[in-house]
Design an enzyme around this catalytic site. Sequence first.
Site, PDB file in Angstrom:
ATOM      1  N   LYS A  52     -41.217  -1.732 -29.760  1.00  0.00           N
ATOM      2  CA  LYS A  52     -40.564  -0.434 -29.547  1.00  0.00           C
ATOM      3  C   LYS A  52     -39.054  -0.613 -29.419  1.00  0.00           C
ATOM      4  O   LYS A  52     -38.272   0.165 -29.970  1.00  0.00           O
ATOM      5  CB  LYS A  52     -41.153   0.255 -28.309  1.00  0.00           C
ATOM      6  CG  LYS A  52     -42.581   0.749 -28.537  1.00  0.00           C
ATOM      7  CD  LYS A  52     -43.289   1.219 -27.269  1.00  0.00           C
ATOM      8  CE  LYS A  52     -44.765   1.497 -27.589  1.00  0.00           C
ATOM      9  NZ  LYS A  52     -45.548   1.970 -26.439  1.00  0.00           N
ATOM     10  N   GLN A  96     -45.494   2.031 -20.210  1.00  0.00           N
ATOM     11  CA  GLN A  96     -46.533   1.374 -21.012  1.00  0.00           C
ATOM     12  C   GLN A  96     -47.836   1.283 -20.221  1.00  0.00           C
ATOM     13  O   GLN A  96     -47.838   0.859 -19.060  1.00  0.00           O
ATOM     14  CB  GLN A  96     -46.050  -0.021 -21.438  1.00  0.00           C
ATOM     15  CG  GLN A  96     -46.966  -0.729 -22.424  1.00  0.00           C
ATOM     16  CD  GLN A  96     -47.037  -0.049 -23.795  1.00  0.00           C
ATOM     17  OE1 GLN A  96     -46.095   0.598 -24.221  1.00  0.00           O
ATOM     18  NE2 GLN A  96     -48.149  -0.195 -24.469  1.00  0.00           N
ATOM     19  N   ASP A 119     -44.237  10.002 -25.275  1.00  0.00           N
ATOM     20  CA  ASP A 119     -45.603   9.554 -25.553  1.00  0.00           C
ATOM     21  C   ASP A 119     -46.549  10.744 -25.757  1.00  0.00           C
ATOM     22  O   ASP A 119     -47.656  10.569 -26.260  1.00  0.00           O
ATOM     23  CB  ASP A 119     -46.137   8.737 -24.361  1.00  0.00           C
ATOM     24  CG  ASP A 119     -46.091   7.240 -24.594  1.00  0.00           C
ATOM     25  OD1 ASP A 119     -46.131   6.829 -25.767  1.00  0.00           O
ATOM     26  OD2 ASP A 119     -46.014   6.499 -23.598  1.00  0.00           O
TER      27      ASP A 119
HETATM   28  N1  GUN Z   1     -50.837   1.712 -24.355  1.00  0.00           N
HETATM   29  C1  GUN Z   1     -51.461   1.727 -25.557  1.00  0.00           C
HETATM   30  N2  GUN Z   1     -50.864   2.602 -26.379  1.00  0.00           N
HETATM   31  C2  GUN Z   1     -49.845   3.154 -25.693  1.00  0.00           C
HETATM   32  C3  GUN Z   1     -48.858   4.126 -26.019  1.00  0.00           C
HETATM   33  O1  GUN Z   1     -48.805   4.687 -27.107  1.00  0.00           O
HETATM   34  N3  GUN Z   1     -47.978   4.404 -25.024  1.00  0.00           N
HETATM   35  C4  GUN Z   1     -48.021   3.841 -23.814  1.00  0.00           C
HETATM   36  N4  GUN Z   1     -47.128   4.206 -22.899  1.00  0.00           N
HETATM   37  N5  GUN Z   1     -48.929   2.934 -23.471  1.00  0.00           N
HETATM   38  C5  GUN Z   1     -49.836   2.597 -24.417  1.00  0.00           C
END
Ligand code: GUN
Length: 291
Positions: A52, A96, A119
């Site tokens: 990211k 996350q 998200d």
């Molecule tokens: N864990 C697995 N996929 C994601 C996501 O798209 N965002 C976040 N914050 N955590 C995750």
Amino acid sequence: MQLLDGKATARSIKDEIAEEVEMMKNGGLRVPHLVAVLVGHDGGSESYVAYKIKDCEEVGFKSSLIRYEDDVEEEELLKCVNDLNNDPEVDGFIVQLPLPKHISEEKVTLAIDPAKDVDGFHPQNVGKMAMGLPAFVSATPQGIMELIKRYNIETSGKNVVVLGRSNIVGRPMSILLSLKSNPGNATVTVCHSRTKNLKEICQKADILIAALGSPNFVTAEMVKDGAVVIDVGTTRLPSDKTKSGFKLTGDVVFDEVSPKCSFITPVPGGVGPMTRASLLINTLKAAKNQM
Ligand code: GUN
């Protein structure tokens, strides 16, 4: 059979975003700023967050990483969320997941300002999405919608089967494709661990979306001739053939299923890069909304 090339499509999206960022800079505006909050040292989470940050750099966004150890108290994490909500220099942020067991993911998600929830996990965004209103949509379903759109795959009136009902993939995917929109207007069936006659249901799918997290679950006998198959699986199976020591494995047995398909996503290089591009789309949108 045609590959749905998520890697190349994500590349185009990133180029488009980079161009917009350049225009923002030339117009005297500040660049979008994404913050990622990472708790602990889970291998998957570490690599997702690193990607990211790298993606942000690639398109010219500002990015920041805030790290906490596994034993961080819920209260401290909630304070961090609150600070990010109130920081005018932050356009969007993500915490996350998964979080350590002593921290409520629900509490943390609810604490995020929906306007910065890139998200799309906050109930306010989920609710708006379900009503077909403008909202942040979680990255994987949005990435799949974008892939379907850019490959001009017809969804109207089609039978879609979604395997998996998670809050961040299966359920939003099923809602988006059933909305009165384009892509959308599909007849959607959601299957899960309690579904009976799963094979027969899958065999009727014009579009099959596998989001179970069960490596190699979908076999050729489950897939109709000419179907579109979208593989969301990204299980890290141990491997002695790769440098990293694992092999990213999808929910679909690609070699036997792909000959039957009109379109199919590979793993890696399918849904994954589209998910990453979607977070950038959402961050750009958050920044524009805040300007
Ligand atoms: N864990 C697995 N996929 C994601 C996501 O798209 N965002 C976040 N914050 N955590 C995750």
